[in-house]
Design a protein around this motif. Structure first.
Motif, mmCIF file in Angstrom:
data_model
loop_
_atom_site.group_PDB
_atom_site.id
_atom_site.type_symbol
_atom_site.label_atom_id
_atom_site.label_comp_id
_atom_site.label_asym_id
_atom_site.label_seq_id
_atom_site.Cartn_x
_atom_site.Cartn_y
_atom_site.Cartn_z
ATOM 1 N N LEU A 196 0.852 -1.191 0.000
ATOM 2 C CA LEU A 196 0.000 0.000 0.000
ATOM 3 C C LEU A 196 0.884 1.235 0.000
ATOM 4 C CD1 LEU A 196 -2.805 1.366 0.219
ATOM 5 C CD2 LEU A 196 -2.506 1.303 2.710
ATOM 6 N N ILE A 197 0.661 2.135 -0.971
ATOM 7 C CA ILE A 197 1.383 3.399 -1.062
ATOM 8 C C ILE A 197 0.355 4.517 -1.080
ATOM 9 C CG2 ILE A 197 2.990 4.769 -2.447
ATOM 10 C CD1 ILE A 197 4.055 2.157 -3.613
ATOM 11 N N LEU A 198 0.445 5.415 -0.100
ATOM 12 C CA LEU A 198 -0.492 6.525 0.035
ATOM 13 C C LEU A 198 0.259 7.844 -0.034
ATOM 14 C CD1 LEU A 198 -2.681 5.236 3.020
ATOM 15 C CD2 LEU A 198 -3.333 5.253 0.600
ATOM 16 N N GLY A 199 -0.221 8.765 -0.867
ATOM 17 C CA GLY A 199 0.407 10.065 -0.999
ATOM 18 C C GLY A 199 -0.583 11.191 -0.891
ATOM 19 N N GLY A 200 -0.104 12.352 -0.428
ATOM 20 C CA GLY A 200 -0.935 13.543 -0.354
ATOM 21 C C GLY A 200 -2.111 13.372 0.590
ATOM 22 N N PRO A 201 -3.265 13.959 0.246
ATOM 23 C CA PRO A 201 -4.443 13.888 1.127
ATOM 24 C C PRO A 201 -4.944 12.465 1.369
ATOM 25 C CG PRO A 201 -4.732 15.580 -0.560
ATOM 26 C CD PRO A 201 -3.515 14.814 -0.934
ATOM 27 N N ASN A 202 -4.582 11.526 0.491
ATOM 28 C CA ASN A 202 -4.992 10.138 0.716
ATOM 29 C C ASN A 202 -4.481 9.609 2.051
ATOM 30 O OD1 ASN A 202 -6.306 9.425 -1.947
ATOM 31 N ND2 ASN A 202 -4.273 9.986 -2.701
ATOM 32 N N VAL A 203 -3.360 10.159 2.541
ATOM 33 C CA VAL A 203 -2.774 9.696 3.802
ATOM 34 C C VAL A 203 -3.737 9.943 4.958
ATOM 35 C CG1 VAL A 203 -0.916 10.075 5.477
ATOM 36 C CG2 VAL A 203 -0.394 10.004 3.021
ATOM 37 N N ILE A 204 -4.159 11.190 5.110
ATOM 38 C CA ILE A 204 -4.996 11.514 6.272
ATOM 39 C C ILE A 204 -6.406 10.951 6.109
ATOM 40 C CG2 ILE A 204 -5.660 13.784 5.378
ATOM 41 C CD1 ILE A 204 -5.011 12.750 9.070
ATOM 42 N N ILE A 205 -6.890 10.863 4.868
ATOM 43 C CA ILE A 205 -8.218 10.272 4.642
ATOM 44 C C ILE A 205 -8.217 8.817 5.090
ATOM 45 C CG2 ILE A 205 -9.871 9.554 2.869
ATOM 46 C CD1 ILE A 205 -9.113 12.082 1.311
ATOM 47 N N ALA A 206 -7.201 8.062 4.683
ATOM 48 C CA ALA A 206 -7.125 6.645 5.054
ATOM 49 C C ALA A 206 -6.977 6.476 6.559
ATOM 50 C CB ALA A 206 -5.959 5.981 4.328
#
Length: 449
Positions: free
Chosen positions: A203-213
């Motif tokens: 799983l790779i999360l970048g930008g706003p996807n980090v805090i959303i997840a």
């Protein structure tokens, strides 16, 4: 579609032979060779949108399909060529029908889908157009999601995770959700419905996807063991920034103990938090391009009980003051010149340390490590491409390290214990060039790389 006739002189000066005179059978042999090369081990990085520097138009089979309609039609006949499907979301002429056609060409084979926005400033599309195109992809995604082994999104300004809400992707093993914008305002913590991917490994999360997840609690349901978070910026409000750091650390505390965790290009501040530190259990920790404050925030929440974790690597980071740091292996790579590496190593408890391409690691640094606390712990010491450390300083260190085994009973060495030094300074280094005879007389394993 490009239909220009490209001609090449092939032998006789009396005429030219068009590339279109090649029979389909010969073209397919050439295409097969290029296909195998694109899937070879040396080219595996091209499968990641975070490491591939080439635009999708250079990827197989898109570069070939753009030559002419005939080549595109021939490529369409081989479903294996279309198991990696790429959408450049900001191409002016892109249409959802293009993706639908390529999905059809892949038959029922597994699919690796990448949806990317160009990083070319001249290829900017409006956020509304980007959103509309991504939404159109989400509408048809359920029809082939069961065949996807990888889903990769790298958008300009849109966090894609909420759009995946409620989707089931039972075969996905790799999920990359990037965003070139590090932050967006007014993120609703309730917008995320669990995205089902029971076989997820990476799983790779970048930008706003980090805090959303992290806000959604979704990470706790995943069985992934390879995690990367990057390109996150906290809100300007200090209280909100601390709350978001707390949310991210809590989410990380839910991942599996046998995981590898990479954090890069993020800014976390939990220094003012009064909460009890979270217990983050990981096997491997990689920190890249972080401030000393962020490094401290993360390391204070790592669980070092039970002997610590397997390995830690810090690259291009600030080094904070810590009371203790425990891992079997520690790598410090490309650290800024003003960082005190030797002082940082005083807080570390482990057996294998590597200092790689660190201009601030000097003769003074290695002299400071010539102490019992270092000799008693370290079995393998690597100094790689640190050009401000002289061979004479290394020789002094090695002599003291060797003597300590036999002259200081307080160190409690076992007779069979072996110490290993790896020194690599330049491609031109040879054993003769740095006095191998002297080193060979020291009871250590010594390597030149």
């Amino acid at each position: 579609m490009q239909t220009n006739r490209l001609c090449y002189g092939l032998g006789s000066s009396e005429g030219t032979t068009s590339i279109y005179d090649l029979p389909p059978e010969l073209l397919l042999i050439i295409f097969d060779h290029l296909y195998r090369d694109s899937r070879s081990g040396d080219n595996q990085d091209c499968f990641s949108i975070t490491t591939n520097s080439q635009p999708p138009s250079f990827w197989f089979p898109y570069a070939l399909a753009a030559v002419c309609d005939e080549w595109r039609a021939l490529l369409a006949l081989n479903s294996g060529y279309w198991t990696r499907i790429c959408v450049c979301i900001d191409e002016p002429s892109w249409d959802i029908s293009t993706l639908a056609e390529e999905i059809q060409w892949s038959k029922e084979l597994p699919i690796d889908l990448s949806v990317v926005a160009s990083r070319n400033v001249n290829a900017v599309i409006s956020p509304d157009v980007e959103s509309a195109r991504v939404v159109s992809i989400m509408r048809i995604l359920p029809s082939f999601a069961h065949r996807c082994t990888a889903l990769r999104f790298d958008l300009r300004a849109l966090p894609v995770l909420p759009l995946l809400s409620g989707t089931a992707a039972p075969s996905v093993k790799t999920l990359e959700l990037g965003c070139q914008a590090s932050r967006m305002g007014n993120l609703d913590p309730s917008i995320m419905i669990p995205f089902s991917c029971p076989k997820l490994e990476t799983l790779i999360l970048g930008g706003p996807n980090v805090i959303i997840a992290c806000r959604s609690g979704w990470l706790a349901s995943l069985m992934a063991t390879n995690w990367t978070l990057y390109n996150y910026s906290p809100p300007n409000n200090e209280r909100e920034a601390i709350e978001e750091a707390d949310t991210i650390l809590h989410a990380l505390s839910t991942i599996r103990e046998d995981s590898s965790l990479t954090i890069r290009e993020m800014n976390l501040d939990c220094s003012a938090s009064t909460n009890t530190p979270y217990s983050i259990h990981v096997e491997t920790l990689i920190l890249e391009d972080l401030s000393a404050q962020t490094v401290a925030c993360l390391l204070r929440n790592i669980d070092f009980s039970g002997g610590g974790i397997e390995s830690i690597r810090l690259s291009r980071c600030g080094l904070p003051e810590l009371a203790s740091l425990s891992s079997c292996s520690l790598t410090l790579q490309e650290m800024p010149e003003d960082q005190d590496i030797s002082e940082f190593l005083r807080c570390w408890n482990g057996s294998h340390v590597a200092v790689v391409a660190c201009p601030g690691f000097t003769d003074t640094s290695i002299k400071m490590l010539s102490q019992p606390f270092f000799y008693s712990l370290v079995s393998i010491f690597e100094v790689i491409e640190c050009f401000n450390v002289s061979v004479d300083a290394v020789k002094c260190f090695v002599k003291a390290w060797s003597d300590a085994q036999y002259q200081d009973p307080a160190l409690d060495y076992e007779e069979e214990e072996t110490k290993t030094l790896v020194l690599s300074r330049a491609e031109t280094d040879t054993k003769a060039g740095i006095d191998a005879v002297w080193f060979d007389g020291i009871p250590l394993i010594y390597h030149i790389q």
